[in-house]
Design a protein around this motif. Structure first.
Motif, mmCIF file in Angstrom:
data_model
loop_
_atom_site.group_PDB
_atom_site.id
_atom_site.type_symbol
_atom_site.label_atom_id
_atom_site.label_comp_id
_atom_site.label_asym_id
_atom_site.label_seq_id
_atom_site.Cartn_x
_atom_site.Cartn_y
_atom_site.Cartn_z
ATOM 1 N N LYS A 136 0.828 -1.208 0.000
ATOM 2 C CA LYS A 136 0.000 0.000 0.000
ATOM 3 C C LYS A 136 0.860 1.255 0.000
ATOM 4 O O LYS A 136 0.536 2.234 -0.674
ATOM 5 C CB LYS A 136 -0.947 -0.015 1.206
ATOM 6 C CG LYS A 136 -2.023 -1.073 1.087
ATOM 7 C CD LYS A 136 -2.835 -1.175 2.361
ATOM 8 C CE LYS A 136 -3.745 -2.383 2.328
ATOM 9 N NZ LYS A 136 -4.457 -2.575 3.592
ATOM 10 N N LEU A 141 -6.518 -8.308 1.283
ATOM 11 C CA LEU A 141 -5.738 -7.718 0.201
ATOM 12 C C LEU A 141 -6.485 -7.755 -1.128
ATOM 13 O O LEU A 141 -6.404 -6.813 -1.912
ATOM 14 C CB LEU A 141 -4.404 -8.449 0.063
ATOM 15 C CG LEU A 141 -3.334 -8.030 1.057
ATOM 16 C CD1 LEU A 141 -2.190 -9.018 1.053
ATOM 17 C CD2 LEU A 141 -2.831 -6.643 0.720
ATOM 18 N N LYS A 172 -9.642 -7.566 -1.536
ATOM 19 C CA LYS A 172 -10.655 -6.500 -1.476
ATOM 20 C C LYS A 172 -10.031 -5.140 -1.734
ATOM 21 O O LYS A 172 -10.633 -4.277 -2.364
ATOM 22 C CB LYS A 172 -11.350 -6.496 -0.112
ATOM 23 C CG LYS A 172 -12.331 -7.610 0.088
ATOM 24 C CD LYS A 172 -12.989 -7.496 1.445
ATOM 25 C CE LYS A 172 -13.849 -8.710 1.737
ATOM 26 N NZ LYS A 172 -14.432 -8.666 3.073
ATOM 27 N N ASP A 173 -8.818 -4.922 -1.227
ATOM 28 C CA ASP A 173 -8.134 -3.636 -1.399
ATOM 29 C C ASP A 173 -7.703 -3.392 -2.842
ATOM 30 O O ASP A 173 -7.537 -2.250 -3.254
ATOM 31 C CB ASP A 173 -6.898 -3.547 -0.493
ATOM 32 C CG ASP A 173 -7.249 -3.335 0.961
ATOM 33 O OD1 ASP A 173 -8.405 -2.964 1.263
ATOM 34 O OD2 ASP A 173 -6.364 -3.539 1.806
ATOM 35 N N VAL A 198 -4.812 -3.930 -4.214
ATOM 36 C CA VAL A 198 -3.486 -3.317 -4.257
ATOM 37 C C VAL A 198 -2.565 -3.970 -5.287
ATOM 38 O O VAL A 198 -1.603 -3.367 -5.733
ATOM 39 C CB VAL A 198 -2.840 -3.301 -2.851
ATOM 40 C CG1 VAL A 198 -2.367 -4.672 -2.461
ATOM 41 C CG2 VAL A 198 -1.720 -2.311 -2.759
#
Length: 94
Positions: free
Chosen positions: A9, A33, A35-36, A38
């Motif tokens: 991030k 992760l 869901k994020d 990145v």
């Protein structure tokens, strides 16, 4: 293991054009992760898991202290195998 992706991030914050990837053994952290969004995240062990590509930089921060000493050469070979250019290993030893 990238855990919940703090380092990924931070890199994404510095440059949104970076294509990032990580490996994490904790399935719950992998879900977070994903869901994020990145980067590309693989569930598995840094000892054996890999990608079908190379990266400009492969790095580990605070991971090797969790690996059995007999397996560290395997992790390092895996990191080198996926690096086009640089490998960075950062461990804090008290």
């Amino acid at each position: 293991g990238c855990n919940i992706g703090a380092n990924l991030k931070a890199l994404k914050y510095l440059n949104t054009n970076l294509k990032l990837a990580g490996i994490e053994i904790n399935k719950y952290a992998v879900k977070l992760l994903e869901k994020d969004g990145v980067g590309e995240i693989k569930a598995g062990s840094v000892i054996t898991e890999g990608f079908n590509k190379e990266f400009d930089l492969v790095f580990s921060r605070g991971v090797l202290i969790h690996i059995h000493p007999s397996k560290i050469p395997d992790v390092m070979k895996n990191m080198a195998k996926h690096s086009k250019k640089y490998v960075l290993i950062y461990e804090k030893i008290d």
